[in-house]
Design a protein around this motif. Sequence first.
Motif, PDB file in Angstrom:
ATOM      1  N   ALA A  13      50.627   5.857  20.574  1.00  0.00           N
ATOM      2  CA  ALA A  13      49.567   5.071  19.945  1.00  0.00           C
ATOM      3  C   ALA A  13      48.417   4.769  20.910  1.00  0.00           C
ATOM      4  O   ALA A  13      47.364   4.290  20.481  1.00  0.00           O
ATOM      5  CB  ALA A  13      50.136   3.763  19.396  1.00  0.00           C
ATOM      6  N   GLY A  14      48.624   5.031  22.191  1.00  0.00           N
ATOM      7  CA  GLY A  14      47.579   4.816  23.182  1.00  0.00           C
ATOM      8  C   GLY A  14      47.283   3.365  23.478  1.00  0.00           C
ATOM      9  O   GLY A  14      46.158   3.014  23.846  1.00  0.00           O
ATOM     10  N   ILE A  15      48.285   2.492  23.352  1.00  0.00           N
ATOM     11  CA  ILE A  15      48.031   1.060  23.508  1.00  0.00           C
ATOM     12  C   ILE A  15      48.571   0.492  24.815  1.00  0.00           C
ATOM     13  O   ILE A  15      48.335  -0.689  25.103  1.00  0.00           O
ATOM     14  CB  ILE A  15      48.613   0.266  22.323  1.00  0.00           C
ATOM     15  N   VAL A  16      49.285   1.282  25.622  1.00  0.00           N
ATOM     16  CA  VAL A  16      49.874   0.754  26.854  1.00  0.00           C
ATOM     17  C   VAL A  16      48.804   0.709  27.944  1.00  0.00           C
ATOM     18  O   VAL A  16      48.308   1.739  28.396  1.00  0.00           O
ATOM     19  CB  VAL A  16      51.067   1.613  27.324  1.00  0.00           C
ATOM     20  N   GLY A  17      48.455  -0.497  28.365  1.00  0.00           N
ATOM     21  CA  GLY A  17      47.478  -0.649  29.433  1.00  0.00           C
ATOM     22  C   GLY A  17      48.100  -1.013  30.759  1.00  0.00           C
ATOM     23  O   GLY A  17      47.513  -0.775  31.816  1.00  0.00           O
ATOM     24  N   HIS A  18      49.295  -1.604  30.711  1.00  0.00           N
ATOM     25  CA  HIS A  18      49.953  -2.074  31.928  1.00  0.00           C
ATOM     26  C   HIS A  18      51.447  -2.110  31.659  1.00  0.00           C
ATOM     27  O   HIS A  18      51.873  -2.187  30.504  1.00  0.00           O
ATOM     28  CB  HIS A  18      49.442  -3.474  32.289  1.00  0.00           C
ATOM     29  N   VAL A  19      52.249  -2.039  32.724  1.00  0.00           N
ATOM     30  CA  VAL A  19      53.709  -2.056  32.594  1.00  0.00           C
ATOM     31  C   VAL A  19      54.269  -3.077  33.571  1.00  0.00           C
ATOM     32  O   VAL A  19      53.860  -3.127  34.738  1.00  0.00           O
ATOM     33  CB  VAL A  19      54.317  -0.666  32.874  1.00  0.00           C
ATOM     34  N   GLN A  20      55.186  -3.904  33.086  1.00  0.00           N
ATOM     35  CA  GLN A  20      55.935  -4.809  33.946  1.00  0.00           C
ATOM     36  C   GLN A  20      57.366  -4.310  34.074  1.00  0.00           C
ATOM     37  O   GLN A  20      57.956  -3.833  33.093  1.00  0.00           O
ATOM     38  CB  GLN A  20      55.924  -6.231  33.394  1.00  0.00           C
TER      39      GLN A  20
END
Length: 328
Positions: free
Chosen positions: A208-215
């Motif tokens: 969906a192209g919505i991941v901007g950052h990962v924890q």
Amino acid sequence: MKLGLLTAALGRMSLEQVAAWTCQAGYEALEVAAWPVGSEHIHQAAHLDVAGFTAGDADRVRDLMDRYGLTISAVTYCGNNLHGDPAERDRIHRHLRACVDAAAALGVRHVTTFIGRDIDLPVADNLKQAERHLPPLARYAADRGVRLLAENCPMEGWHPDGYPANLAYSPELWDWMAGLGFGLTYDPSHLPWLGIDPLDALDHALQAGIVGHVQAKDIQIDERARTRYGVFGKTAGRASPTDVGWWRYRVPGRGQLDWNRIIDALYAAGYDGDIAVEHEDPVWGGTLDKTLQGMRIAASTLRPLIVAEPEGQSPPSTSLTEPPRPSP
């Protein structure tokens, strides 16, 4: 992709002390906590004082990052953006806009927050409230070259009965909040106890192209205890909102998530953001020394999975030499 850490668990250290330790422990980036000054408690620090953040403040922070060879992956303030008290909601929104202003001044692309929930209203009414109040915040950020991201933590501790109080906890809601202008800060640790497969959910979010950052936070689940307490956890005798009795957060390497597959999925999808360790491990917590050791465990787990710098660039130091101790 760079390996970083969220500074929220290190509130007893200054930003300079955090930066000095971080660059020696195998990390390359900071997700900087920016809760209001004076409101800090565990896991809520104010390493950026965004109220009245000036060009001079931005220069000092950039110089600090340059000195230690670090970048800032996100500015983070996770308030309840749907708080039921209008005055409190307005205060939260003002501080979030200040976080956006500080991120823009620093050239940081992302600000992480929560969607939140008015716990006195049904979910359907909350969705309507969100569609009214949140798009202006997303537009405010976008106008300044910043993207607002909502983390998928359920924040069940905000609800008196332990129900989700942050309406960003499931892939269905990720699609909905994307329509409001929000991206996703993906934290896989929140998904297994909700019955959501973290890899399937990640695949959906990446497509969906919505991941901007990962924890990066892990989880440990006791399935026999779940049979005793049920999915919502302890009812009688709960000592704190996180005392659910059958699961607990752990640092990467001490839980049961498959970090090799998670990080490989990010690379396969062309993810170009960073991954920041979030420390909420009760085993490796409680004191600064134990918290720092937990961060070392996380780095030793994740560092081998992050592709090395291109030839000709020096990899980050993995020395564990301690910086000067923080003031009492």
